[in-house]
Design an enzyme around this catalytic site. Structure first.
Site, PDB file in Angstrom:
ATOM      1  CB  CYS A  68      -0.939   0.016   1.202  1.00  0.00           C
ATOM      2  SG  CYS A  68      -2.166  -1.307   1.175  1.00  0.00           S
ATOM      3  CG  HIS A 124      -5.827   2.125  -0.504  1.00  0.00           C
ATOM      4  ND1 HIS A 124      -4.657   2.681  -0.989  1.00  0.00           N
ATOM      5  CD2 HIS A 124      -5.438   1.057   0.260  1.00  0.00           C
ATOM      6  CE1 HIS A 124      -3.620   1.991  -0.544  1.00  0.00           C
ATOM      7  NE2 HIS A 124      -4.068   0.999   0.203  1.00  0.00           N
ATOM      8  CB  CYS A 176      -0.752   0.773   7.635  1.00  0.00           C
ATOM      9  SG  CYS A 176      -2.343   0.702   6.788  1.00  0.00           S
TER      10      CYS A 176
END
Length: 401
Positions: free
Chosen positions: A90, A357, A387
């Protein structure tokens, strides 16, 4: 050598399903859109660019074969511009910008584009395979659980109940809607066009301004069955024996949305900026990536932030504004608690819970969001962090010029 941010652009984020506005747009076209806009709005001679570093979490199929280089060619960048794809889950988009900055800081490059792309409606999450969970020896000794279970475990460990995560999620939608209505994203979001020049999407597609705590309360927890029927709650219990029961509080409404999108950030040294007629907007003060406990997985942002701050000789109190990817509501609530950050200093224009996202692009997107908002508020320092799967965190500190 110092690295400066000269510009940052992103596409709008489209719903990452077959009925999403960007489903008919290839990831290559999304990346091309961001790269082309970055060059055009800066009247840039692309022969000055040394490299394009793009984050992409699922680099297979339409996103495979070194999309960083192919996107540069598609965007009509000079053939001398190299390109590369990188993956830190991510945080890939932010890590790409950090790698671009590192090239500049080391003196090995003058001008580099960092960014990312992910077309999740076309190349789904997990398309490239799963090295971690499918190897029993590694999965067992690291107490592997899916991210949703980890997010619920964080909420349980740190005392964030269903009302807390839902309230945070509703506020994300409210802030994102307000930012769009106020025109605060207009300067950096470039529309995705078809080959006839007609607009396909000009605005983030998943913001729901009518979202309330009451409407979210009607949604069932998304990961309870996964935890109970497949034994992942028990795995967390083995790793953290003091947790008697996992409080499953997350669902689609307080977790990041699956979307398509791309972003690009122009990073270079002072001399190349002067040569190209560019005005620096900020300098990159420092950055860091860390590993964190892999089963809980999503607590890395505070550790990455602390590492970056220490290296920069700063404290959290020295930062005027924060951006943290809203992977799950509990991730942000834990970060705020860990670093004593007030809610009015973080994700002030909403985040991934509202806008989605796009895995490989998000880090570069929120770096641009942070810089825009620092300029709008006339603030000096900002920190962006995410994160990361398998227990990591990445953070970057910027300072306005």
């Amino acid at each position: 050598m110092e690295a400066y941010i000269y510009d940052a652009v992103r596409t709008p984020r489209g719903k990452g399903k077959k009925d999403g506005a960007l489903h008919g747009v290839t990831p290559l076209r999304l990346a091309e859109t961001a790269l082309r806009a970055l060059a055009a709005r800066n009247a840039l001679d692309t022969a000055l660019i040394d490299d394009v570093v793009l984050g992409c979490v699922e680099p297979v199929g339409e996103q495979g074969a070194c999309i960083g280089r192919i996107a540069a060619l598609a965007a009509d960048y000079h053939e001398s511009v190299a390109g590369v794809q990188i993956n830190r889950f991510c945080a890939s988009g932010l890590e790409a910008c950090n790698m671009a900055a590192a090239q500049v800081m080391s003196g090995q490059s003058d001008l580099v584009v960092g960014g990312g792309v992910e077309a999740m409606s076309r190349v789904p999450m997990g398309a490239s395979g799963w090295a971690w969970p499918v190897d029993p020896q590694v999965a067992l000794k690291t107490y592997f659980v899916p991210q949703g279970i980890a997010a619920d475990a964080i909420a349980t460990l740190y005392g964030h109940g269903r009302a807390d995560v839902d309230a945070y999620a509703a506020e994300s939608h409210r802030r994102a809607h307000h930012a769009w209505e106020s025109g605060w994203f207009a300067g950096s979001v470039v529309p995705v066009l078809d080959y006839n020049g007609l607009t396909i999407l000009a605005r983030d597609e998943t913001v729901r301004p009518a979202t309330t705590v009451a409407s979210l309360a009607a949604l069932k927890p998304a990961f309870a069955a996964l935890g109970e029927q497949f034994g992942f709650d028990a795995v967390i219990g083995q790793r953290y024996p003091h947790i008697e029961t996992i409080n499953h509080v997350h669902h689609a409404g307080n977790s990041s949305g699956i979307v398509d999108g791309a972003a690009a950030v122009l990073i270079g040294n002072r001399a190349i900026g002067a040569r190209a007629g560019l005005t620096p907007r900020a300098r990159i003060r420092g950055f860091a990536s860390v590993g964190s406990e892999p089963s809980l997985m999503l607590t890395g942002p505070s550790y990455a932030a602390e590492k970056a701050l220490k290296r920069a000789g700063m404290r959290a109190a020295d930062i005027d504004l924060f951006e943290l990817n809203e992977a799950f509501a509990s991730v942000v609530l834990r970060f705020m608690d860990a670093l004593a950050i007030a809610h009015d200093k973080i994700n002030v224009n909403g985040g991934a819970i509202a806008m989605g996202h796009p895995l490989g692009a998000t880090g570069a997107m929120i770096l641009g969001v942070l810089l825009d908002e620092m300029e709008r508020r006339d603030l000096s320092t900002g920190l962006v962090t995410l994160c990361v799967g398998a227990g990591m965190g990445t953070a970057t500190i910027i300072e306005r010029i």
